[in-house]
Design an enzyme around this catalytic site. Structure first.
Site, PDB file in Angstrom:
ATOM      1  N   GLY A  93       0.784  -1.302   0.047  1.00 28.00           N
ATOM      2  CA  GLY A  93       0.026  -0.071  -0.130  1.00 28.00           C
ATOM      3  C   GLY A  93       0.926   1.265   0.150  1.00 28.00           C
ATOM      4  O   GLY A  93       1.807   1.169   0.251  1.00 28.00           O
ATOM      5  N   ILE A 104      -3.490 -12.293   7.697  1.00 30.97           N
ATOM      6  CA  ILE A 104      -3.752 -11.882   9.055  1.00 30.97           C
ATOM      7  C   ILE A 104      -5.135 -11.987   9.708  1.00 30.97           C
ATOM      8  O   ILE A 104      -5.249 -11.656  10.744  1.00 30.97           O
ATOM      9  CB  ILE A 104      -3.446 -10.274   9.076  1.00 30.97           C
ATOM     10  CG1 ILE A 104      -4.313  -9.584   7.981  1.00 30.97           C
ATOM     11  CG2 ILE A 104      -2.050  -9.731   8.838  1.00 30.97           C
ATOM     12  CD1 ILE A 104      -4.409  -8.243   7.936  1.00 30.97           C
ATOM     13  N   ALA A 119      -5.352  -2.491   5.183  1.00 26.93           N
ATOM     14  CA  ALA A 119      -6.788  -1.980   5.143  1.00 26.93           C
ATOM     15  C   ALA A 119      -7.551  -2.358   4.114  1.00 26.93           C
ATOM     16  O   ALA A 119      -6.997  -2.404   2.746  1.00 26.93           O
ATOM     17  CB  ALA A 119      -6.880  -0.452   5.489  1.00 26.93           C
ATOM     18  N   THR A 127      -9.704   5.943  10.402  1.00 27.81           N
ATOM     19  CA  THR A 127     -10.050   6.651   9.205  1.00 27.81           C
ATOM     20  C   THR A 127     -11.079   7.710  10.047  1.00 27.81           C
ATOM     21  O   THR A 127     -11.821   7.296  10.924  1.00 27.81           O
ATOM     22  CB  THR A 127     -10.858   5.868   8.172  1.00 27.81           C
ATOM     23  OG1 THR A 127     -11.566   6.644   7.387  1.00 27.81           O
ATOM     24  CG2 THR A 127     -11.928   4.799   8.936  1.00 27.81           C
ATOM     25  N   TYR A 160     -17.644   0.149   5.324  1.00 25.46           N
ATOM     26  CA  TYR A 160     -16.183   0.464   5.581  1.00 25.46           C
ATOM     27  C   TYR A 160     -16.083   1.232   7.031  1.00 25.46           C
ATOM     28  O   TYR A 160     -15.221   0.675   7.775  1.00 25.46           O
ATOM     29  CB  TYR A 160     -15.671   1.347   4.529  1.00 25.46           C
ATOM     30  CG  TYR A 160     -14.350   1.879   4.773  1.00 25.46           C
ATOM     31  CD1 TYR A 160     -13.346   1.095   4.943  1.00 25.46           C
ATOM     32  CD2 TYR A 160     -14.303   3.109   4.979  1.00 25.46           C
ATOM     33  CE1 TYR A 160     -12.359   1.591   4.905  1.00 25.46           C
ATOM     34  CE2 TYR A 160     -12.979   3.856   5.296  1.00 25.46           C
ATOM     35  CZ  TYR A 160     -11.854   3.110   5.198  1.00 25.46           C
ATOM     36  OH  TYR A 160     -10.611   3.640   5.488  1.00 25.46           O
ATOM     37  N   TRP A 192      -8.337  11.153   3.583  1.00 26.50           N
ATOM     38  CA  TRP A 192      -7.966  11.220   2.193  1.00 26.50           C
ATOM     39  C   TRP A 192      -6.555  11.293   1.780  1.00 26.50           C
ATOM     40  O   TRP A 192      -5.805  12.238   1.351  1.00 26.50           O
ATOM     41  CB  TRP A 192      -8.483  13.023   2.065  1.00 26.50           C
ATOM     42  CG  TRP A 192      -9.768  13.376   2.359  1.00 26.50           C
ATOM     43  CD1 TRP A 192     -10.706  12.654   2.841  1.00 26.50           C
ATOM     44  CD2 TRP A 192     -10.431  14.438   1.502  1.00 26.50           C
ATOM     45  NE1 TRP A 192     -11.812  13.129   2.967  1.00 26.50           N
ATOM     46  CE2 TRP A 192     -11.937  14.645   1.944  1.00 26.50           C
ATOM     47  CE3 TRP A 192     -10.029  15.357   1.118  1.00 26.50           C
ATOM     48  CZ2 TRP A 192     -12.796  15.478   1.592  1.00 26.50           C
ATOM     49  CZ3 TRP A 192     -11.101  16.630   0.420  1.00 26.50           C
ATOM     50  CH2 TRP A 192     -12.331  16.257   1.112  1.00 26.50           C
TER      51      TRP A 192
END
Length: 291
Positions: free
Chosen positions: A10, A37, A60, A101, A125, A151
């Site tokens: 990521g 995981i 994530a 988040t 989410y 963001w």
């Protein structure tokens, strides 16, 4: 110090690798091909030999709209896996840094969200991330750092900045939502805070974004202006603002999700947040330079 980073493909892991490139620490990056995981057995098999001092969870499930129908996969990564990783850290004495988040908030407050404001996610989410937070803080509240962000973008991977650049190069005009307000965040700064939390084993819940606020429309205009300035775009196209009602999506987004960073600035004094536009300019210079 032995630092293990989960989620090596990521954009946060990419920036973590740059931040830790010349550090004195032993750093191991693990992706989905290295460890499952969601499996206690896999976690113990792969992580136990590493003598983990600090685990940074940079993995994530982030496909916000897809999560509305793919809830099992979303919950497995964002909630169940966090619970299992935290349980492993508790058993081994490792410290855990976990990233969450702005979507855990409902977006109706109208002023920057404090770290202890009520959690009320509006979609699958956000609910999965909230469950992950709950598990972490129940299992190892004294040995974890939870960092909420928003963001996020980077020169690596897929994100809003690169999507806008592609569309602006291909389309004659664009419309972008102007009634969702937040703060763009270069993953580079987020990585710096994660490393600081890991090295100092900073306990608590914190918020990190770049400084300032913007709508997605503001963000898009800045991307076009800087893209043209840095030679990433050849022509400017009309970009028009529209309300969220004109661009319906499966998942509800928070209308206002600016995060208050007062506590973060005090505790992470060595990390200095910059305005989002300055950070965007620096990242787009990287894109222009081909880094």
């Amino acid at each position: 110090m032995n630092i293990v980073i989960i989620g090596k493909s990521g954009q946060l892991a990419f920036e973590l690798s740059r931040e830790l490139e010349n550090s004195k620490h032993q750093v191991t990056y693990l992706g989905r091909d290295d460890v499952d995981i969601t499996s206690t057995a896999s976690i113990e098999e792969k992580l136990s030999p590493l003598s983990v001092d600090v685990l940074i969870n940079a993995s994530a499930y982030t496909a916000v709209d897809k999560a509305e129908e793919d809830t099992d996969a979303c919950n497995a990564i964002n909630a169940l896996a966090v619970k299992k990783l935290a349980t492993f850290c508790k058993a081994t004495g490792a410290f855990m840094v976990h990233v969450s988040t702005d979507y855990v908030f409902n977006g109706h407050k109208g002023s920057p969200y404090l770290t202890d404001d009520p959690i009320e996610p509006q979609g699958a989410y956000g609910r999965s991330k909230a469950e992950g937070e709950k598990a972490l803080l129940e299992i190892i509240p004294e040995a974890s750092c939870l960092i909420r962000t928003a963001w996020v973008y980077s020169s690596h991977g897929n994100n809003f900045v690169k999507t806008m650049l592609r569309l602006m190069a291909d389309k004659p005009k664009l419309t972008v939502i102007d009634d969702q307000i937040g703060t763009p965040t270069w993953a580079k700064g987020l990585a710096e805070v994660c490393v600081c939390a890991a090295v100092n084993k900073t306990v608590g819940v914190y918020h990190w974004t770049d400084e300032g606020v913007a709508s997605w429309y503001d963000f898009a205009l800045a991307i076009q202006e800087l893209g043209f300035e840095k030679g990433l775009l050849n022509n400017a196209i009309p970009v028009s603002p529209i309300p969220s009602s004109e661009y319906p999506t499966p998942a509800k987004r928070p209308h206002y999700s600016v995060l208050d960073k007062t506590a973060t600035r005090n505790v992470f004094a060595s990390c200095h947040p910059s305005h989002w536009r300055a950070q965007l300019s620096a990242m787009m210079s990287e894109l222009a330079d081909g880094k």
